[in-house]
Design a protein around this motif. Structure first.
Motif, mmCIF file in Angstrom:
data_model
loop_
_atom_site.group_PDB
_atom_site.id
_atom_site.type_symbol
_atom_site.label_atom_id
_atom_site.label_comp_id
_atom_site.label_asym_id
_atom_site.label_seq_id
_atom_site.Cartn_x
_atom_site.Cartn_y
_atom_site.Cartn_z
ATOM 1 N N GLU A 36 0.825 -1.200 0.000
ATOM 2 C CA GLU A 36 0.000 0.000 0.000
ATOM 3 C C GLU A 36 0.867 1.261 0.000
ATOM 4 O O GLU A 36 0.574 2.238 -0.706
ATOM 5 C CB GLU A 36 -0.932 0.012 1.220
ATOM 6 N N LEU A 37 1.943 1.246 0.784
ATOM 7 C CA LEU A 37 2.841 2.398 0.842
ATOM 8 C C LEU A 37 3.520 2.626 -0.509
ATOM 9 O O LEU A 37 3.676 3.763 -0.952
ATOM 10 C CB LEU A 37 3.888 2.184 1.934
ATOM 11 N N LYS A 38 3.911 1.531 -1.158
ATOM 12 C CA LYS A 38 4.544 1.643 -2.478
ATOM 13 C C LYS A 38 3.575 2.254 -3.486
ATOM 14 O O LYS A 38 3.946 3.144 -4.274
ATOM 15 C CB LYS A 38 5.007 0.264 -2.944
ATOM 16 N N ALA A 84 3.890 6.051 -5.418
ATOM 17 C CA ALA A 84 3.918 6.174 -6.876
ATOM 18 C C ALA A 84 2.667 6.839 -7.441
ATOM 19 O O ALA A 84 2.670 7.270 -8.603
ATOM 20 C CB ALA A 84 4.082 4.790 -7.498
ATOM 21 N N ALA A 85 1.611 6.923 -6.660
ATOM 22 C CA ALA A 85 0.323 7.398 -7.170
ATOM 23 C C ALA A 85 0.380 8.878 -7.511
ATOM 24 O O ALA A 85 0.967 9.695 -6.799
ATOM 25 C CB ALA A 85 -0.774 7.145 -6.146
ATOM 26 N N VAL A 97 -2.545 7.383 2.041
ATOM 27 C CA VAL A 97 -2.178 7.878 3.353
ATOM 28 C C VAL A 97 -1.612 9.293 3.297
ATOM 29 O O VAL A 97 -1.805 10.098 4.213
ATOM 30 C CB VAL A 97 -1.177 6.906 4.023
ATOM 31 N N PHE A 98 -0.939 9.650 2.201
ATOM 32 C CA PHE A 98 -0.346 10.985 2.097
ATOM 33 C C PHE A 98 -1.411 12.052 1.825
ATOM 34 O O PHE A 98 -1.401 13.133 2.436
ATOM 35 C CB PHE A 98 0.716 10.993 0.992
#
Length: 713
Positions: free
Chosen positions: A507-509, A513-514, A520-521
């Motif tokens: 999910e963090l990856k 990249a999104a 989350v960011f």
């Protein structure tokens, strides 16, 4: 003999109704008890028909009449007490039955319309019991002009339940002692003006704090520790002092002092009227310092209010909606935080606060009244007239009670040379408590972080919480898919923690990249935007109370929103952010440091976190959380550095019930690891990516446990 017997029998037939009523009173309680049980049984079966409602209302009316009669009837006190006890038991059943049905509950309201069926049934019950009914009410003709509609009043359901639990409890106004009048030398003198002048004429070294006893820890919960200056005020309350203008500088723990003073004075129920930005923090501090006292926070129309709580917290903005039931709640103590909010006596919120405090003083023997403010007493002293009135020291025109007596006892008049010094001391002795950080520097750490939780209300708050649920649901689906596709090493029960971290890492990856979409960011940025106004409000309060403030934010749009808020409030600020030229940046720093009218420095957490010297301020507001403790520490060190003469407090604004809270906890836990690493241990200092990973993993675990609590075993 037969004729005599017939005469006696005939005499019994002519006994007046009033004599029959006295002789058959024991039957009334039995009939009421049996009838209320019938209503209770019907309500439990969910069969509250119109006939049941009529019976319910008839019983309620007869119950009130009977209790009024028992209280005034001749006879022994023991018999009267026994009858009242039985009636109160019936009332308790009636109240409990009503709580479960809104239709029945409405029938107990003072202004409830009495149905013809209920009135007829009550008369029938009175006749069956031999009670002389009251004269038939005559319907009054409708007035030619309808009266104005009464003011709308909100009464939370739980508050009604509290009243119904003891429906006969009424304030004993006779318990409030009446002060004996005494001759007044100063009766013909204008005294309030000279009182104000006495503060303005005070020398720089004149004390602004009453004499306080030695500190006490008697009321402090196990595991917590009060600072000595806090324990002094609690000791004063324990010794019997009941009015305080607590004007300690921000960061010295006024909330804890107020809560433990209420505990020392047994001032419950306690009402706390506070700014919206600190409402959630008051509830948290109450749970911490008085954990055995239930606390309720009033939001909006009060749908979630706990009417049985010992501590009621609400903000100034909604006070007008709730003043009605607050005035009838029976408070024995009241605290107003940031009390300079009521300085304008013509404002509605000031009038509501003063009306409530007046009601509490009139119905309570020596209530606890506390006004909390960090504003220096020597600035704009006229602003404190409303606070003095809230505390009961004065009214609109003259000193009252203890202050009037103290001024008389000086033997001086405003024309005498020593009046101003003596009058000022009379006010201070009533309960003025003012300590500065520098005065109690030995009590507090040189640098500390104080968390200030805030509620994100409205559409923005709901949207953020919904996005957090969607994020958790997305990771849960990913986890369950991976778990279903595994062919070996599937744990028999519980959570697969390694798989949780793999899902969180994926999910963090994706989030890194999104280019678009919710992750989350973007969620943290939205939380920062939602907190911007609240954080700016708090910074403005600090600036007015304690001087210059450094305001840190991570995103430019959060800085922009804060600066717009400061502009609306008339708070001057300088802006320090990325993209400025070296000269422009230094000009902003110089304006903040050197211009006394520039109250706030609005700083980028990344651009202004290093290389600046801002020790002119000892209060810092962190409007957004960093992903690392190191970045947070660097920001605080802009003020906590060589040349700083006061302890530094960093106020960290945290959005309650969001991922913000989890991030704060993780940053704090990583801080210990960083400290050990710097001291030479083998621990590695956590990076921002590790904190982000831990946050997502914690969010996923919480979602899994919420869906299936057995996974915890």
């Amino acid at each position: 003999m037969a004729q005599a017997g017939q005469r006696q029998k005939g005499a019994r037939r002519t006994v007046p109704h009033r004599q029959q009523r006295v002789r058959r009173r024991d039957d009334v309680v039995s009939v009421l008890s049996r009838t209320v049980r019938e209503v209770e049984a019907a309500a439990r079966r969910g069969r509250v028909t119109p006939a049941v409602r009529a019976k319910f209302q008839a019983v309620a009316m007869l119950l009130r009449d009977e209790r009024a009669r028992v209280r005034t009837a001749p006879g022994s006190n023991s018999h009267r007490s026994e009858q009242l006890k039985r009636l109160e038991g019936i009332a308790a059943i009636l109240a409990a039955t009503a709580v479960g049905d809104a239709g029945l509950l409405a029938l107990l309201a003072e202004d409830a319309t009495i149905s013809d069926a209920a009135r007829s049934l009550k008369r029938q019950m009175e006749q069956d019991l031999g009670i002389e009914p009251a004269p038939q009410e005559v319907a009054q003709p409708e007035p030619a002009t309808a009266p104005a509609a009464p003011e709308s009043r909100i009464v939370p359901q739980s508050v009604i339940s509290r009243k119904l639990a003891n429906p006969f409890l009424a304030p004993d106004f006779s318990a409030v002692p009446q002060r004996a009048s005494r001759p007044r030398r100063l009766a013909n003198w204008e005294v309030l003006g000279p009182l104000l002048n006495s503060f303005e004429r005070a020398g720089a070294g004149a004390p602004a704090c009453m004499a306080l006893p030695s500190p006490t820890a008697r009321f402090t919960p196990a595991g917590l520790e009060l600072m000595p200056h806090q324990g002094q005020l609690v000791a004063a309350a324990a010794a019997g002092h009941r009015t305080f203008l607590l004007a300690d500088e921000p960061g010295l723990g006024k909330t804890a002092q107020a809560l433990l003073a209420a505990e020392a004075a047994n001032a419950y129920p306690l009402l706390a009227v506070v700014p919206n930005v600190v409402k959630t923090n008051w509830a948290r501090e109450a749970a911490r310092w008085t954990p055995h006292r239930p606390v309720t926070v009033v939001h909006s129309d009060g749908e979630t209010v706990d009417g049985f709580a010992d501590i009621v917290v609400l903000n100034y903005e909604i006070l007008d909606r709730h003043r009605g039931w607050l005035g009838d709640f029976g408070f024995r103590g009241m605290v107003v935080d940031e009390a300079h909010f009521i300085k304008n006596k013509t404002s509605q919120r000031s009038q509501h606060v003063l009306a409530l405090s007046d009601r509490i003083r009139r119905r309570t023997v020596r209530p606890l009244l506390m006004a909390l403010t960090g504003t220096p007493l020597i600035n704009d002293i006229e602003d404190f007239l409303a606070i003095w009135q809230f505390l009961g020291w004065i009214d609109d025109s003259e000193p009252l009670g203890e202050l009037a007596d103290a001024l008389e006892d000086t033997g001086l008049t405003p024309a005498d040379r020593g009046f101003h010094a003596a009058a000022r001391q009379c006010v201070i002795d009533l309960g003025v408590v003012r300590r500065r950080k520098v005065d109690v520097a030995a009590d507090i750490p040189a640098r500390r972080i104080a968390d200030l939780p805030v509620e994100l209300d409205g559409r923005a708050g709901r949207s953020i919480r919904a996005a957090e649920r969607d994020l958790a649901a997305r990771m849960v689906a990913r986890y369950e898919t991976a778990l279903a596709n595994r062919t070996s090493d599937v744990p028999a029960d519980g959570i697969d923690h390694e798989l949780v971290r793999r899902v969180a890492r994926a999910e963090l990856k994706d989030a890194t990249a999104a280019q678009s979409g919710e992750n989350v960011f973007t969620m943290m940025r939205r939380i920062g935007q939602a907190k911007a106004e609240l954080a700016a409000d708090y910074a403005a309060q600090l600036a007015r109370s304690a001087g210059k403030v450094v305001f840190f934010a991570k995103h430019l749009d959060v800085m922009d929103a804060a600066e717009e808020s400061f502009t609306r409030q008339g708070v001057r600020f300088s802006s320090i952010r990325g993209g400025q030229t070296t000269a422009g940046r230094q000009a902003s720093v110089d304006a903040f440091v050197n211009d006394p009218d520039v109250a706030v420095a609005v700083c980028s957490l990344t651009a202004a976190g290093v290389g600046l010297n801002l020790q002119v301020a000892s209060n810092i507001v962190l409007a957004e959380l960093s992903w690392t403790n190191a970045e947070q520490t660097q920001a605080i060190d802009r003020s906590h550095r060589i040349g700083q003469s006061e302890p530094v407090t960093a106020w960290r604004i945290i959005a309650a019930q969001t991922i913000d809270t989890r991030i704060a906890e993780l940053i704090d836990s990583k801080a210990g690891l960083a400290a050990r690493a710097l001291d030479g241990s083998d621990e590695e200092v956590s990076s921002s990516a590790e904190v982000q990973l831990d946050v997502l993993a914690a969010l996923l675990k919480d979602a899994l446990l919420t869906a299936d609590p057995t996974l915890a075993h």
